[in-house]
Design an enzyme around this catalytic site. Structure first.
Site, PDB file in Angstrom:
ATOM      1  N   GLU A 163       1.184  -1.011  -0.211  1.00  0.00           N
ATOM      2  CA  GLU A 163       0.058   0.103   0.251  1.00  0.00           C
ATOM      3  C   GLU A 163       0.671   1.587  -0.279  1.00  0.00           C
ATOM      4  O   GLU A 163       0.128   1.766   0.479  1.00  0.00           O
ATOM      5  CB  GLU A 163      -1.181   0.337   1.019  1.00  0.00           C
ATOM      6  CG  GLU A 163      -2.197  -1.280   1.588  1.00  0.00           C
ATOM      7  CD  GLU A 163      -2.462  -1.292  -0.232  1.00  0.00           C
ATOM      8  OE1 GLU A 163      -3.429  -0.082  -1.100  1.00  0.00           O
ATOM      9  OE2 GLU A 163      -3.492  -2.448  -0.595  1.00  0.00           O
ATOM     10  N   ASP A 165      -1.534  -2.167  -8.875  1.00  0.00           N
ATOM     11  CA  ASP A 165      -2.090  -3.309  -9.080  1.00  0.00           C
ATOM     12  C   ASP A 165      -2.962  -3.874 -10.339  1.00  0.00           C
ATOM     13  O   ASP A 165      -3.270  -3.059 -11.418  1.00  0.00           O
ATOM     14  CB  ASP A 165      -3.824  -3.235  -8.760  1.00  0.00           C
ATOM     15  CG  ASP A 165      -3.143  -2.232  -7.221  1.00  0.00           C
ATOM     16  OD1 ASP A 165      -1.794  -2.874  -7.108  1.00  0.00           O
ATOM     17  OD2 ASP A 165      -4.874  -2.513  -6.397  1.00  0.00           O
TER      18      ASP A 165
END
Length: 689
Positions: free
Chosen positions: A121, A211
């Site tokens: 993250e 991602d």
């Protein structure tokens, strides 16, 4: 000019098998199919440990293809924490251990020693270089937001920087926000215009890092990326223009280029995280300020701090502090360490546009691994044990009662409630609940469109999708945590519906107030006495009222007995409800409540004919709970359901079943009292009847 194309592939520990299969079929597999065709394009790839283990076990041909690409020097594999922890949320030794475990797996599988790392993250704090360097990581990739937040411009980010902590040094690349939003959503000619603009400004390097699931798994993207040919068009563009834009890897770029300078980054993540970790009531104000500011000033508008999730959601803090507690007490045992590391997977500890904390199966998996680690660590422990300790580090002691098969945690500062109940034989916390709370995105619920109407050309940060109509009818917010042995002193005017909606006034001051505790240990049982000398409020007058609950744990049975005693000077009759919340990982299938030989779904709403025995059946967690109650006058039950946001849109999420027997109390006749017994049984793996 050089271009780094970096994908991060991740699935949380304990995610549903069908989701992993879908991710492979819609994203991971198809992407590699197209990529292999373009021999002059290079890729940087991070695969988190849980997903990598799954691919090794279930998709060996995919791994073999990656091995070949690594040998051809077309793919650089990045390391990371083995089970994708937020490194700033776990002890240093665990962070180093997680990275070393992931590096070893990559070495064993690909015969490759990764030097670069994906930071989960992109949550960064200034001390991380020490941890990374000790784990033999040389460079990482973050977001441009980390740099612009401290004064860098994009033009200064066409390269990499060095940073250090206490003389431990690493390189840092910046993934660019423009590319995150453009790939794979904008037309290739728009991206070409951006590339040419950067080249004219003497840019050496552009980094895309995001991602891999956005290439096929996000709403609408499978058709857009593959059926409509976006990814093939993009790779064709890169291949056709390789005379002036060359794809490369992080390692190759560092080998061939000096750093652009030195940077000292603050505590940060990507910009969207700045929003998500703020208190919910501040989010919309933050967005208003950000969206109405001049673009050149937005870099100075900072949001929240990642660790505030532990304040925003007490359920996250419960898991986190239990994780730290287990880590502190674990021995140097490989099995204990692996279970602990799995429990440190980040997804269940926070919430943004992804389901995260709101997904019960992820929270349950955290607890399952923590309980497993505890079981392994306490193999030679003498039972029972009972003690006071500030487990959640809030300055107040909790009570822990621990027998061979059951471990119970009581929160003294808030109602003397049972907030965690671990049944060790099945490694399940039966009270892994979540309360209904306001989220800023609830304000946008009416603007959402059905998920099937998206065409895959917008990111999930730009979309407002809805999976079910009528979700606005579920927007009720709890003012207390969902736990067991929650003591409600109610007036006779309170209806079930007003209780369900939290639209009532409670004259008793017991639910969120502190209880005193006394622990006794006899030869055959543990006894916890909880007491609060509180009030029954009429206007501004507080009439003395006391509740004493004695919780007895027989040492060799998987049950406990709670005896209630109510005394005081209240002259009018009132209702005492004892609330239980059980988390059953979903409400459908063969799960049910049974009373008076009738079976009800876990979503049963309303009053049920009173009974002295209730049975809760959950074959999926392989447990059943028997509750024996001493002549309740009423029983109320309802599902605790939230409206949460995931990458697929607004959705209903079942969290637990609230079950509350009620007694009508009249103290004019003296002290009142009753008893509740709770027994837990394990079910066989195939018991689905």
């Amino acid at each position: 000019m050089e271009f780094i194309f970096c994908l991060h592939l991740h699935q949380p520990v304990g995610n549903i098998e069908d989701i992993l299969e879908k991710a492979y079929a819609h994203a991971y597999g198809p992407f590699l199919d197209v990529f292999e065709e373009f021999a002059n394009i290079k890729l940087n790839l991070h695969i988190s440990g849980y997903l990598l283990e799954w691919l090794i076990d279930r998709k060996p041909s995919y791994i073999e293809r990656l091995k070949r690409l690594v040998k051809l020097n077309r793919v650089e594999i990045l390391t990371g924490g083995m089970y994708e922890p937020i490194l700033t949320m776990i002890p240093w030794r665990d962070g180093i251990g997680q990275i070393r475990m992931h590096k070893k797996l990559i070495k064993d599988v690909f015969d490759y020693d990764p030097k670069g790392m994906w930071v989960a993250e992109r949550v960064y704090e200034p001390h991380l270089p020490l941890i990374l360097a000790k784990a033999k990581v040389s460079y990482i990739v973050l977001d441009d937001h980390h740099f612009t937040a401290i004064g860098f411009t994009e033009r200064e980010l066409y390269g990499y920087y060095l940073t250090e902590f206490e003389n431990y040094r690493i390189g840092v690349f910046a993934g660019l926000q423009y590319l995150r939003y453009a790939i794979p959503f904008k037309q290739v000619n728009e991206i070409d215009s951006y590339f040419r603009h950067v080249q004219k400004n003497a840019g050496n390097l552009l980094v895309f890092a995001d991602d891999g699931e956005k290439f096929g798994l996000w709403p609408g993207t499978f058709d857009h990326v593959y059926k409509n040919g976006w990814i093939r068009s993009f790779f064709t563009y890169l291949s056709d223009n390789r005379e002036w834009i060359k794809t490369t890897t992080f390692g190759e770029f560092i080998k061939n280029h000096k750093p652009s300078g030195v940077a000292y980054l603050n505590c940060n993540s990507y910009r969207e995280m700045d929003e998500w970790c703020l208190p919910s009531k501040m989010v919309n104000d933050y967005n208003d300020l950000f969206n109405t500011s001049k673009p050149n000033l937005r870099q100075f508008i900072e949001g929240g701090y990642f660790k505030h999730f532990l304040v925003k959601y007490e359920e996250s803090n419960d898991m986190h502090k239990k994780m730290l507690y287990v880590s502190k007490n674990q021995k140097n045992n490989k099995e204990v360490k692996r279970a602990l590391y799995k429990a440190q997977c980040n997804d269940a500890y926070w919430h943004g546009v992804f389901g995260g904390l709101y997904l019960p199966h992820l929270r349950s998996t955290v607890y399952r691994n923590l309980i497993e680690a505890e079981i392994l660590a306490e193999a030679k422990k003498d039972f029972p044990e009972a003690y006071l300790e500030d487990v959640n580090l809030d300055g107040f002691e909790e009570v822990i009662l621990n027998t061979k098969n059951v471990k119970a945690y009581f929160l003294l500062r808030e109602g003397g409630v049972l907030y965690e109940l671990d049944y060790k034989p099945k490694k399940v916390n039966l009270v892994a609940t979540l309360r209904r709370r306001y989220e800023a995105y609830h304000e946008k619920l009416k603007q959402a469109i059905p998920a099937e109407k998206t065409d895959g050309t917008k990111t999930i940060h730009e979309l407002l999708l809805i999976k079910e109509v009528g979700l606005e009818n579920l927007l009720h917010y709890d003012w207390y945590r969902r736990a067991c042995l929650v003591d409600h002193v109610l007036g006779k005017d309170v209806s079930f519906l007003s209780f369900y909606r939290c639209e009532y006034c409670e004259p008793g001051d017991f639910v969120k107030e502190p209880y005193e505790a006394k622990i006794d240990k006899t030869e055959g049982e543990l006894i916890l006495t909880l007491r609060r000398d509180g009030h029954f409020w009429k206007g501004h007058a507080g009439i003395p009222l006391s509740i004493i609950k004695r919780v007895k744990f027989p040492l060799y049975q998987d049950k406990f007995i709670v005896t209630y005693e109510i005394l005081g000077e209240v002259k009018e009759a009132f209702i005492l409800g004892v609330e239980f919340n059980f988390s059953f990982l979903g409400s459908g299938g063969e799960r049910y409540i049974e009373l008076n030989k009738k079976r009800f779904p876990l979503t049963k709403m309303g009053a049920i004919e009173p009974s002295s025995i209730a049975r809760f059946f959950d074959p999926y967690q392989e447990v059943e709970i028997f509750m024996r109650m001493e002549k309740p006058q009423e029983i109320w039950t309802h599902p605790v359901e939230v409206v949460s946001l995931s990458e697929e849109g607004f959705e209903r999420n079942y969290q637990s079943t609230m079950f509350m027997p009620l007694w009508h109390v009249d103290l004019k006749e003296g002290v009142a009292g009753f008893q509740i017994e709770l027994e837990i049984n394990g079910l066989s793996h195939n018991n689905h009847v």
